[in-house]
Design an enzyme around this catalytic site. Structure first.
Site, PDB file in Angstrom:
ATOM      1  N   ASP A  74      -6.839  18.519 -19.747  1.00  8.13           N
ATOM      2  CA  ASP A  74      -6.068  17.361 -20.185  1.00  8.13           C
ATOM      3  C   ASP A  74      -4.906  17.770 -21.097  1.00  8.13           C
ATOM      4  OD1 ASP A  74      -5.487  14.591 -20.549  1.00  8.13           O
ATOM      5  OD2 ASP A  74      -6.492  14.652 -22.496  1.00  8.13           O
TER       6      ASP A  74
ATOM      7  N   ASP B  78       0.880  -1.160   0.000  1.00  3.83           N
ATOM      8  CA  ASP B  78       0.000   0.000   0.000  1.00  3.83           C
ATOM      9  C   ASP B  78       0.922   1.216   0.000  1.00  3.83           C
ATOM     10  OD1 ASP B  78      -1.627   2.105   0.410  1.00  3.83           O
ATOM     11  OD2 ASP B  78      -2.450   1.436   2.338  1.00  3.83           O
TER      12      ASP B  78
ATOM     13  N   HIS C 235       5.301  14.391 -21.089  1.00  2.54           N
ATOM     14  CA  HIS C 235       6.046  13.637 -22.108  1.00  2.54           C
ATOM     15  C   HIS C 235       6.122  14.376 -23.445  1.00  2.54           C
ATOM     16  CE1 HIS C 235       1.959  12.340 -23.173  1.00  2.54           C
ATOM     17  NE2 HIS C 235       2.452  12.112 -24.370  1.00  2.54           N
TER      18      HIS C 235
ATOM     19  N   LYS D 182     -11.029  15.900 -29.353  1.00  2.00           N
ATOM     20  CA  LYS D 182     -11.192  14.481 -29.702  1.00  2.00           C
ATOM     21  C   LYS D 182     -12.268  14.341 -30.771  1.00  2.00           C
ATOM     22  CE  LYS D 182      -9.869  12.348 -25.339  1.00  2.00           C
ATOM     23  NZ  LYS D 182      -8.651  11.764 -25.902  1.00  2.00           N
TER      24      LYS D 182
ATOM     25  N   HIS E  76       0.367  20.076 -21.702  1.00  2.00           N
ATOM     26  CA  HIS E  76       1.205  19.909 -22.894  1.00  2.00           C
ATOM     27  C   HIS E  76       1.317  21.165 -23.765  1.00  2.00           C
ATOM     28  CE1 HIS E  76       0.958  15.786 -21.736  1.00  2.00           C
ATOM     29  NE2 HIS E  76      -0.257  15.609 -22.158  1.00  2.00           N
TER      30      HIS E  76
ATOM     31  N   LYS F 294       1.184  13.761 -14.779  1.00  2.00           N
ATOM     32  CA  LYS F 294       0.091  14.725 -14.879  1.00  2.00           C
ATOM     33  C   LYS F 294      -1.213  14.043 -14.500  1.00  2.00           C
ATOM     34  CE  LYS F 294      -2.110  14.258 -19.210  1.00  2.00           C
ATOM     35  NZ  LYS F 294      -2.607  14.749 -20.451  1.00  2.00           N
TER      36      LYS F 294
ATOM     37  N   GLU G 189      -7.314  15.176 -32.381  1.00  2.00           N
ATOM     38  CA  GLU G 189      -7.237  13.717 -32.473  1.00  2.00           C
ATOM     39  C   GLU G 189      -8.498  13.161 -33.122  1.00  2.00           C
ATOM     40  OE1 GLU G 189      -5.174  11.862 -28.827  1.00  2.00           O
ATOM     41  OE2 GLU G 189      -6.590  13.292 -28.010  1.00  2.00           O
TER      42      GLU G 189
HETATM   43  P1  NDP Z   1      -4.369   3.140 -13.259  1.00  2.00           P
HETATM   44  O1  NDP Z   1      -5.568   3.319 -12.395  1.00  2.00           O
HETATM   45  O2  NDP Z   1      -4.430   2.244 -14.431  1.00  2.00           O
HETATM   46  O3  NDP Z   1      -3.135   2.633 -12.380  1.00  2.00           O
HETATM   47  C1  NDP Z   1      -2.872   3.065 -11.099  1.00  2.00           C
HETATM   48  C2  NDP Z   1      -2.288   1.898 -10.326  1.00  2.00           C
HETATM   49  O4  NDP Z   1      -2.027   2.295  -8.991  1.00  2.00           O
HETATM   50  C3  NDP Z   1      -3.249   0.708 -10.276  1.00  2.00           C
HETATM   51  O5  NDP Z   1      -2.538  -0.449 -10.555  1.00  2.00           O
HETATM   52  C4  NDP Z   1      -3.731   0.759  -8.835  1.00  2.00           C
HETATM   53  O6  NDP Z   1      -4.096  -0.503  -8.345  1.00  2.00           O
HETATM   54  C5  NDP Z   1      -2.493   1.275  -8.133  1.00  2.00           C
HETATM   55  N1  NDP Z   1      -2.831   1.811  -6.806  1.00  2.00           N
HETATM   56  C6  NDP Z   1      -3.827   2.647  -6.472  1.00  2.00           C
HETATM   57  N2  NDP Z   1      -3.791   2.904  -5.148  1.00  2.00           N
HETATM   58  C7  NDP Z   1      -2.761   2.192  -4.644  1.00  2.00           C
HETATM   59  C8  NDP Z   1      -2.224   2.031  -3.334  1.00  2.00           C
HETATM   60  N3  NDP Z   1      -2.711   2.670  -2.265  1.00  2.00           N
HETATM   61  N4  NDP Z   1      -1.160   1.211  -3.185  1.00  2.00           N
HETATM   62  C9  NDP Z   1      -0.639   0.549  -4.243  1.00  2.00           C
HETATM   63  N5  NDP Z   1      -1.085   0.679  -5.511  1.00  2.00           N
HETATM   64  C10 NDP Z   1      -2.147   1.484  -5.690  1.00  2.00           C
HETATM   65  O7  NDP Z   1      -3.917   4.604 -13.684  1.00  2.00           O
HETATM   66  P2  NDP Z   1      -2.949   4.988 -14.903  1.00  2.00           P
HETATM   67  O8  NDP Z   1      -1.838   4.030 -14.969  1.00  2.00           O
HETATM   68  O9  NDP Z   1      -3.779   5.198 -16.128  1.00  2.00           O
HETATM   69  O10 NDP Z   1      -2.454   6.437 -14.482  1.00  2.00           O
HETATM   70  C11 NDP Z   1      -1.448   6.646 -13.502  1.00  2.00           C
HETATM   71  C12 NDP Z   1      -1.042   8.108 -13.552  1.00  2.00           C
HETATM   72  O11 NDP Z   1      -0.490   8.408 -14.829  1.00  2.00           O
HETATM   73  C13 NDP Z   1      -2.194   9.097 -13.380  1.00  2.00           C
HETATM   74  O12 NDP Z   1      -1.733  10.219 -12.687  1.00  2.00           O
HETATM   75  C14 NDP Z   1      -2.560   9.480 -14.799  1.00  2.00           C
HETATM   76  O13 NDP Z   1      -3.154  10.762 -14.864  1.00  2.00           O
HETATM   77  C15 NDP Z   1      -1.169   9.481 -15.423  1.00  2.00           C
HETATM   78  N6  NDP Z   1      -1.175   9.305 -16.870  1.00  2.00           N
HETATM   79  C16 NDP Z   1      -1.727   8.176 -17.425  1.00  2.00           C
HETATM   80  C17 NDP Z   1      -1.707   7.983 -18.786  1.00  2.00           C
HETATM   81  C18 NDP Z   1      -2.266   6.752 -19.413  1.00  2.00           C
HETATM   82  O14 NDP Z   1      -2.287   6.680 -20.652  1.00  2.00           O
HETATM   83  N7  NDP Z   1      -2.717   5.772 -18.644  1.00  2.00           N
HETATM   84  C19 NDP Z   1      -1.097   8.988 -19.696  1.00  2.00           C
HETATM   85  C20 NDP Z   1      -0.517  10.113 -19.010  1.00  2.00           C
HETATM   86  C21 NDP Z   1      -0.564  10.241 -17.658  1.00  2.00           C
HETATM   87  P3  NDP Z   1      -5.684  -0.851  -8.272  1.00  2.00           P
HETATM   88  O15 NDP Z   1      -6.211  -0.693  -9.635  1.00  2.00           O
HETATM   89  O16 NDP Z   1      -5.660  -2.271  -7.778  1.00  2.00           O
HETATM   90  O17 NDP Z   1      -6.244   0.114  -7.295  1.00  2.00           O
END
Ligand code: NDP
Length: 459
Positions: free
Chosen positions: A223, A85, A166, A327, A228, A136, A204
């Site tokens: 966004d 966690d 990025h 979009k 960006h 972000k 897009e």
């Molecule tokens: P996701 O929700 O897919 O991933 C977040 C991860 O964090 C999940 O695996 C989640 O697990 C885990 N998590 C949440 N809370 C906890 C905790 N307390 N302890 C451990 N793990 C935890 O989000 P994204 O990957 O899409 O995005 C992550 C960040 O990147 C955000 O800030 C987003 O704005 C940014 N971002 C994302 C982009 C994208 O294309 N995805 C592009 C640009 C930026 P669980 O699901 O089990 O809770």
């Protein structure tokens, strides 16, 4: 530069960003022939994965990035995963203690969890030189960005904080430095004396693509433009730099962003918002945005945003910078378009119209075109329009690879500095407030169109 990094601790390793973008980019970075990095990758997340499941995730992501088997094996030899966690100080302490020095902590987490994890780090002993990498959105407005900055400042020095945008790793955007500062031709005319307007466009064809959970709370202005496109504006409009390094580049960007504001300082008139309705893109039927799964129509989220920015300084006074992103549009159009002023005089006797010169820097495919007037075929006094085109050299790495290289080198040149993150919110906040208060009409456009017909006045 703070020295190179020995381990990358990926918090949120089971998430979308990690699997789809970060891990492939890391593999490509480690795969580079001139890369002699040895980085131990430690994954942490809420999934209860064993070593096989984690290694399989790396294999799949590296395969997506076409990473060599050699680079894959070297990562697999040392990597490990821990269920944790990341908002618990104890979990974080043991994760960090298990990382070879010096660690970089990548918060690939939902924004609210990132803030909670940073608060938990206040109770953790961080090794000297620890770098923190934040995604972000950085805050949700100027106030929350400032508060997150204060929290980070208690943890590590500013140069060890990498706020990722990025776009700053995209080769076309980095090429702006070459075009502007490695040629005699452009910089002397790079001002309100010769430039009429600048358009920074990121249109897009993609629709919501099941991202309602994030996008319906953000919208196009937050966004894309808040982050960006204002970063791109800063590179287009900043003063020349003496050194291409973190200090000069980030100082120059900060200076120009401080001078930015909504056009005429009028947040109601400076922006336009619109949302797509049912339509079709390249033969694919697209539902109304409000009918997309997970969208709450009551949020009134825009899918197309435009903001006219003025730069209140000697170089740019009076030149509109139009930032637009949306979009579900007909055409994928991602470019910086610089339109020069009309000629002061065309010699009498020359025929045809001397259209303004235009410099076009396109992203994906990365191209540059200079549109200008020359003598036409046959009659030498008849003008003809030509475009001098070239492909931009592809970058050595995809955008995420380039920013990760900065992280692993401890070089924040491509990272957003804390003060500029706040400045970008300062520009956008009043516009967002006007939109959320219903003071600016929500226009509509059919998916697959060029946007609302009433907006057909852009370049
Ligand atoms: P996701 O929700 O897919 O991933 C977040 C991860 O964090 C999940 O695996 C989640 O697990 C885990 N998590 C949440 N809370 C906890 C905790 N307390 N302890 C451990 N793990 C935890 O989000 P994204 O990957 O899409 O995005 C992550 C960040 O990147 C955000 O800030 C987003 O704005 C940014 N971002 C994302 C982009 C994208 O294309 N995805 C592009 C640009 C930026 P669980 O699901 O089990 O809770």
């Amino acid at each position: 530069m703070t020295g190179s990094i020995g381990s990358l601790l990926l918090l949120g390793a089971s998430g979308d960003l990690s699997g789809r973008l970060l891990l492939p980019a890391l593999g490509q970075l480690l795969d580079r022939e001139d890369s002699r990095r040895e980085v131990v990758l430690v994954g942490a997340g809420s999934e209860d994965w064993n070593s096989d499941a984690w290694q399989q995730r790396i294999r799949t992501s590296f395969a997506d990035g076409k990473v060599s088997d050699e680079a894959l094996q070297s990562v697999l030899a040392t990597t490990r995963y821990a269920k944790a966690d990341v908002t618990s100080p104890d979990d974080l302490q043991s994760l960090i203690d298990s990382c070879p020095p010096t660690p970089a902590l990548y918060f690939a987490l939902p924004p609210s969890v990132t803030v909670a994890a940073c608060k938990a780090l206040q109770q953790v002993s961080l090794p000297e030189g620890t770098n923190l990498v934040l995604e972000k959105p950085f805050g949700l407005n100027q106030e929350s960005a400032a508060s997150l900055n204060r929290l980070l400042a208690e943890l590590v020095p500013e140069d060890q904080v990498h706020r990722i945008d990025h776009f700053l790793g995209r080769s076309t955007i980095l090429n702006l430095l070459g075009v502007r500062f490695a040629n005699r031709l452009f910089e002397p005319v790079w001002s309100n004396e010769h430039i009429e307007r600048v358009d920074i466009i990121f249109d897009e064809q993609l629709t919501l693509e099941n991202r309602a959970r994030y996008y319906d709370h953000a919208g196009a202005l937050m966004d894309m433009i808040q982050s960006h496109l204002l970063q791109v504006l800063a590179l287009v409009a900043m003063e020349p730099i003496a050194r291409a390094d973190a200090v000069d580049l980030r100082d120059a960007k900060a200076q120009v962003l401080r001078a930015c504001r909504p056009w005429n300082d009028d947040p109601v008139r400076a922006g336009r918002q619109a949302r797509y309705t049912r339509g079709s893109i390249d033969g694919r039927d697209v539902p109304d945005y409000t009918a997309e799964p997970g969208v709450d129509p009551a949020r009134n989220t825009e899918t197309l945003a435009e903001l006219l920015v003025e730069i209140d300084n000697w170089r740019w006074a009076g030149v509109p910078f139009r930032l637009r992103s949306g979009k579900a549009l007909r055409e994928r159009r991602k470019e910086v378009l610089v339109t020069f002023k009309p000629l002061p005089h065309l010699p009498t006797g020359m025929r045809g119209q001397a259209l303004p010169d235009r410099l076009r820097l396109s992203m994906g495919p990365d191209r540059m075109a200079l549109e200008m007037n020359i003598n036409g075929p046959g009659d030498p006094l008849q003008l003809d329009r030509v475009s001098l085109d070239t492909d931009m050299n592809p970058g050595r790495l995809p955008a995420y690879g380039e920013v990760l290289a900065g992280v692993l080198d401890g070089d924040p040149m491509l990272a957003v500095r804390g003060d500029t993150a706040e400045e970008c919110w300062r520009v956008v906040d009043p516009v967002l407030q006007a939109w959320r208060a219903g003071n600016v009409e929500m226009d509509e456009y059919a998916a697959g169109s060029d946007g609302p017909s009433s907006w057909a006045d852009g370049a």
